[in-house]
Design an enzyme around this catalytic site. Structure first.
Site, short mmCIF file in Angstrom:
data_model
loop_
_atom_site.label_atom_id
_atom_site.label_comp_id
_atom_site.label_asym_id
_atom_site.label_seq_id
_atom_site.Cartn_x
_atom_site.Cartn_y
_atom_site.Cartn_z
N ASP A 88 34.33 30.38 46.94
CA ASP A 88 34.81 31.10 48.13
C ASP A 88 35.02 30.10 49.26
O ASP A 88 34.43 29.01 49.27
CB ASP A 88 33.85 32.22 48.55
N GLU A 153 28.98 31.99 48.99
CA GLU A 153 28.22 30.97 49.72
C GLU A 153 28.52 31.02 51.21
O GLU A 153 27.62 30.95 52.05
CB GLU A 153 28.53 29.58 49.17
#
Ligand code: BES
Ligand code: MN
Ligand code: MN
Length: 457
Positions: A88, A153
């Site tokens: 991400d 994250e």
């Protein structure tokens, strides 16, 4: 190793293109509207992991974004490493400040520009390239490998801890390898042995039922914006000391040895002020150097403020509400939960009875601190030295990766943070870039790392 290294040198272009392809998928985890892109990115990654030679590929579902898993477990008797990264990325805005389209990775000289090129997509492909080179040149790896790439994250890895606890056996490894950190400077390959933790909050101050005319109501009405800034001002004194009672209780003192090591790193505070920060001055600290402040001291920062009329011109209004985002970087051995409790308690204490304050706990994460005498460090040091032909620096970093504390505690295994970013590569900001020398030498470092770890066991 020669075949492996020549394979990597012969396939640089191919891996550069693979990074371009994945950067084109805007896997921004903070944007619920891009959930489809997250899934598309996870599937794309899974295919590239299969192409690199990993097996048992799976998208592991979580209540949030999937974790992409793959492994290769045929090195009987050899150690097992667990490789972690995140697919991400941060949002691209403010988009008009980009010189190239954020999701169209663009090579300019020896840099690749695009959102996520260094944090962390490029670094994932460093590992995939190293794996592929081993398989293509040797037909096998010298150790067992498990890989997890997560998709949350950048929003605090909310669902990761449960996943790790539930899959403890599946993830068991002798050593965890993470490439999501940086190098101290160009030409200074670095192993990171410490990270800061994080505790993030939103404060909503609510006063009158609605906005009010500041002439008709000003005076007896306590203005939520005034209240909020009064409260915020009580969080930190002029010397930068955080005023929350008990905040420093668990903060570890720096050792003389560590201070000396930091002092030997090639770092110029004035250059940092001018080139990296660009502010007229730095917050004074009589006790700690800039590196010590960045790596070993906790902070409290207002990350956002919002209230009242912010448009063109003037409006005489008492806003009904005021909002602030406040976060603290934490250091060993501060516990984000405990800090949350102390923060809430203090906010309650300093809230006047003229308003209501809502405190929302957003994400948090633990610090990480590793013993630098850990034998795996020697393997990492040797690997980067072989690839970069330079001395390795042992550093700490000011950023946070909640996974690292969690996994090392759950598995009781050491973690090697071997990352290839540079401090000025604009991670999270417009014009994020990756240095291609570091990308290519990073691949070689990781290829050596498998060899060095296997050799030692
Ligand atoms: N890769 C960074 C962490 C990092 C930053 C390591 C700087 C070394 C130097 C990571 O993707 C990140 O941005 N982490 C967030 C964590 C947060 C969302 C819990 C951070 O540090 O703000
Ligand atoms: Mn990252
Ligand atoms: Mn990041």
């Amino acid at each position: 190793m020669d075949n492996i290294i020549s394979y990597l040198r012969g396939h640089r272009e191919e891996y550069l293109n693979k990074v371009k392809d994945i950067v084109a998928i805007p896997s921004v985890s903070s944007d619920p509207e891009r959930k489809d892109e997250i899934i598309r990115c996870a599937k794309h990654l899974k295919n590239d992991m299969a192409d690199a030679g990993l097996e048992n590929l799976e998208l592991k579902e979580t209540p949030g974004n999937p974790i992409v898993y793959g492994d290769w477990l045929h090195a009987d008797g050899a150690p097992t490493i667990l490789i972690y990264g995140h697919y991400d990325v941060q949002p691209e805005d403010p988009v008009d400040l980009w010189n190239t389209p954020p999701f169209e990775a663009t090579k300019v000289d020896d840099r690749l520009y695009g959102r996520g090129v260094i944090d962390d997509k490029g670094q994932l492909y460093i590992h995939l390239a190293a794996l592929k080179a081993w398989f293509e040149s040797e037909g096998e790896l010298p150790l067992n490998v498990k890989v997890i790439f997560e998709g949350e994250e950048e929003i605090g890895s909310k669902h990761l801890d449960d996943f790790l606890k539930e899959n403890k056996d599946m993830l068991a490894a002798d050593c965890v390898v993470v490439s999501d950190t940086g190098m101290f400077a160009k030409g200074v390959p670095s192993i990171t042995y410490g990270l800061r933790g994080l505790a993030y909050f939103q404060l909503d101050v609510e006063g009158p039922d609605g906005d009010l005319h500041s002439g008709s109501f000003g005076g007896p009405v306590d203005n939520p914006a005034n209240v909020l800034v009064r409260m915020l001002a009580k969080l930190k004194d002029e010397n930068g000391r955080i005023a929350i009672p008990g905040f420093y209780e668990d903060v570890e003192e720096l050792t003389e040895e560590e201070r000396e090591n930091f002092a030997q790193l090639p770092f110029d505070e004035e250059e940092f002020r001018k080139e990296s920060v660009g502010a007229p001055g730095l917050a004074k600290d009589d006790e700690f150097t800039v590196l010590e402040q960045l790596w070993c001291r906790p902070t409290l920062d207002i990350n956002g403020l919002y209230s009242g009329f912010t448009g063109e011109g003037a409006k005489t209004v008492i806003p009904a509400k005021a909002m602030a985002k406040v976060s603290m970087r934490l250091v060993p051995y501060q516990d984000p939960e405990k800090i949350g409790d102390l923060f809430e308690e203090y906010i309650r204490e300093i809230t006047p009875d003229t308003v209501n304050v809502k405190i929302t706990r957003m994400h948090g994460g633990y610090y990480f601190l590793s013993d630098v005498n850990e034998p795996m460090f020697e393997a990492a040091r040797e690997s980067v030295q072989r690839a970069f032909n330079k001395e390795t620096a042992l550093i700490r970093e000011g950023g946070s990766i909640p996974f690292v504390h969690s996994i090392t505690n759950i598995l009781n295994s050491p973690a090697i943070l071997l990352g290839f970013g540079l401090p000025d590569e604009n991670a999270h900001a417009p014009n994020e870039w990756m240095d291609l020398d570091n990308f290519y030498l990073g691949m070689e470092s990781i290829a050596y790392l498998y060899d060095e770890i296997a050799k030692r066991t």
